[in-house]
Scaffold this motif. Structure first.
Motif, mmCIF file in Angstrom:
data_model
loop_
_atom_site.group_PDB
_atom_site.id
_atom_site.type_symbol
_atom_site.label_atom_id
_atom_site.label_comp_id
_atom_site.label_asym_id
_atom_site.label_seq_id
_atom_site.Cartn_x
_atom_site.Cartn_y
_atom_site.Cartn_z
ATOM 1 N N PRO A 148 44.768 50.434 65.430
ATOM 2 C CA PRO A 148 44.599 51.554 64.492
ATOM 3 C C PRO A 148 45.062 51.205 63.087
ATOM 4 N N LEU A 149 44.467 51.853 62.099
ATOM 5 C CA LEU A 149 44.897 51.728 60.709
ATOM 6 C C LEU A 149 46.049 52.681 60.435
ATOM 7 N N ALA A 150 46.941 52.260 59.533
ATOM 8 C CA ALA A 150 47.988 53.155 59.015
ATOM 9 C C ALA A 150 47.505 53.673 57.662
ATOM 10 N N ILE A 151 47.222 54.967 57.565
ATOM 11 C CA ILE A 151 46.604 55.545 56.362
ATOM 12 C C ILE A 151 47.457 56.678 55.802
ATOM 13 N N VAL A 152 47.724 56.615 54.507
ATOM 14 C CA VAL A 152 48.316 57.737 53.777
ATOM 15 C C VAL A 152 47.563 57.861 52.461
ATOM 16 N N GLU A 153 47.203 59.084 52.107
ATOM 17 C CA GLU A 153 46.443 59.300 50.870
ATOM 18 C C GLU A 153 47.061 60.430 50.061
ATOM 19 N N ASP A 154 46.850 60.364 48.758
ATOM 20 C CA ASP A 154 47.322 61.409 47.857
ATOM 21 C C ASP A 154 46.770 62.763 48.333
#
Length: 374
Positions: A325-331
């Motif tokens: 899995p990807l580790a994703i954080v976005e504004d």
């Protein structure tokens, strides 16, 4: 009679060699994998392997290529930290690490040396996805399990462990399309030339941009996933081709933002990796226009590759291609203490864990290890 004896010896030797080659072939079986939450198949048609069980403890080697950036250094440290964990260490007779730089023949030679030395499995971050054919064949004939991760191998005769690198590029491309609504000038800071990761991420970005119906003027520079290299490449690009309406960087993103600050370049939407320093900048300057998508996979994927090698040696069912899995954080969702750590080094990659595999590390556990060959 002497001729007959010699012929018998040759025939017996050939039989042993053929038998060894047959033993090296995994059985193709039905899924799921032994630990389905960890060893997730890449696609619905991914094959599942079951290798002949070997008695431990095992000799496992890590054959790394490029080492001159933070991600690779942290990856080596993570591999050593994982091998030192008690539950893993008891399964290992020896864990050996070597980094050979960008020289593809040198990395192939290192893998050959590990095969000749009788290692049970070799984990590799490949400098080139297609150049390893002969050594893959040698490993298979010798009964040595090859597990490639991050920069994987273009073969069905090894196990690959990776995230969707092209999908990561697509994610960054979509971020730019949605946050630069009229199209415009984009700076793309690429990774290490010739690697599958750099190529896949680049292709993902451009497929999205090209399919958006908007006009894009993309300036490409090479940052080698390194803060210092990426910072200089960005500074030069701003001076010669800037200003830019959006930026995407495969790594070295803390250096890229620092170059923007030094050049007094306006903050713009940015699709980048998961460095702690980059996320610090994203949180601090979101109100100034630095709207970030921060995504990737931490260097702990090497631990999943080692875990996969051990599972295969133990005779457990594993997919030929494992999807992480990807580790994703976005504004605007960057949270201190969760998504970035103000008191930790800028060069620390965040999200360096895979809970579904039981893999998690503290910064201290990783930083207590060296990057050196051993």
């Amino acid at each position: 009679m002497i001729k007959s004896l010699v012929g018998g010896v040759i025939a017996a030797t050939a039989f042993v060699m053929l038998s060894s080659s047959a033993i090296a072939d995994p059985e193709i079986v039905k899924g799921p994998a032994a630990e389905p939450d960890c060893f997730a198949p890449w696609a619905a048609d991914t094959q599942f392997f079951k290798y002949p069980k070997k008695d431990g403890p095992y000799r496992i080697a890590l054959a790394n290529g490029y080492i001159a950036n933070t991600w690779r250094i942290q990856m080596i440290q993570t591999a050593k930290a994982y091998a030192a964990q008690p539950d893993v260490a008891k399964k290992l007779k020896e864990f050996k690490v070597v980094s050979t730089g960008e020289d593809v023949p040198a990395q192939i030679s290192a893998i050959n040396n590990f095969i000749d030395s009788g290692f049970d499995a070799i984990v590799v971050n490949a400098q080139n996805p297609t150049a390893f054919g002969p050594v893959i064949k040698r490993a298979k004939e010798a009964g040595v399990i090859l597990v490639a991760f991050d920069n994987i191998l273009d073969t069905k005769d090894a196990i690959n462990v990776n995230v969707d690198q092209k999908g990561l590029g697509e994610l960054w491309g979509k971020w730019l399309v949605s946050h630069v609504p009229n199209g415009g000038k984009v700076l793309e800071v690429r990774g290490v030339a010739g690697t599958s990761v750099d190529t896949d991420r680049h292709n993902g970005i451009h497929e999205v941009l090209d399919g958006s119906g908007k006009k894009w003027d993309v300036t490409e520079v090479v940052g080698k996933w390194d803060d210092g290299v990426a910072q200089k490449a960005t500074a030069d690009a701003i001076a010669t081709s800037g200003p830019f309406d959006g930026i995407t960087g495969q790594g070295g993103d803390t250096g890229i933002v620092q170059a923007m600050i030094d050049a007094k370049h306006p903050f713009v939407p940015f699709g980048g990796e998961t460095e702690n320093g980059f996320r610090k900048f994203c949180a601090a300057h979101a109100g100034d226009g630095l709207k970030c998508s921060s995504a990737g996979t931490g260097p702990a994927q090497v631990a999943v590759a080692i875990k996969t090698a051990i599972a295969a040696l133990e005779g457990n069912v594993v997919p030929q291609s494992v999807k992480l899995p990807l580790a994703i954080v976005e504004d605007p969702n960057f949270k201190a203490g969760q998504d970035f750590f103000p008191d930790q080094s800028d060069n620390f990659f965040v999200g360096n864990s895979f809970p579904t595999c039981g893999i998690n590390f503290t910064a201290q556990e990783i930083m207590g290890q060296s990057k050196e060959n051993k």
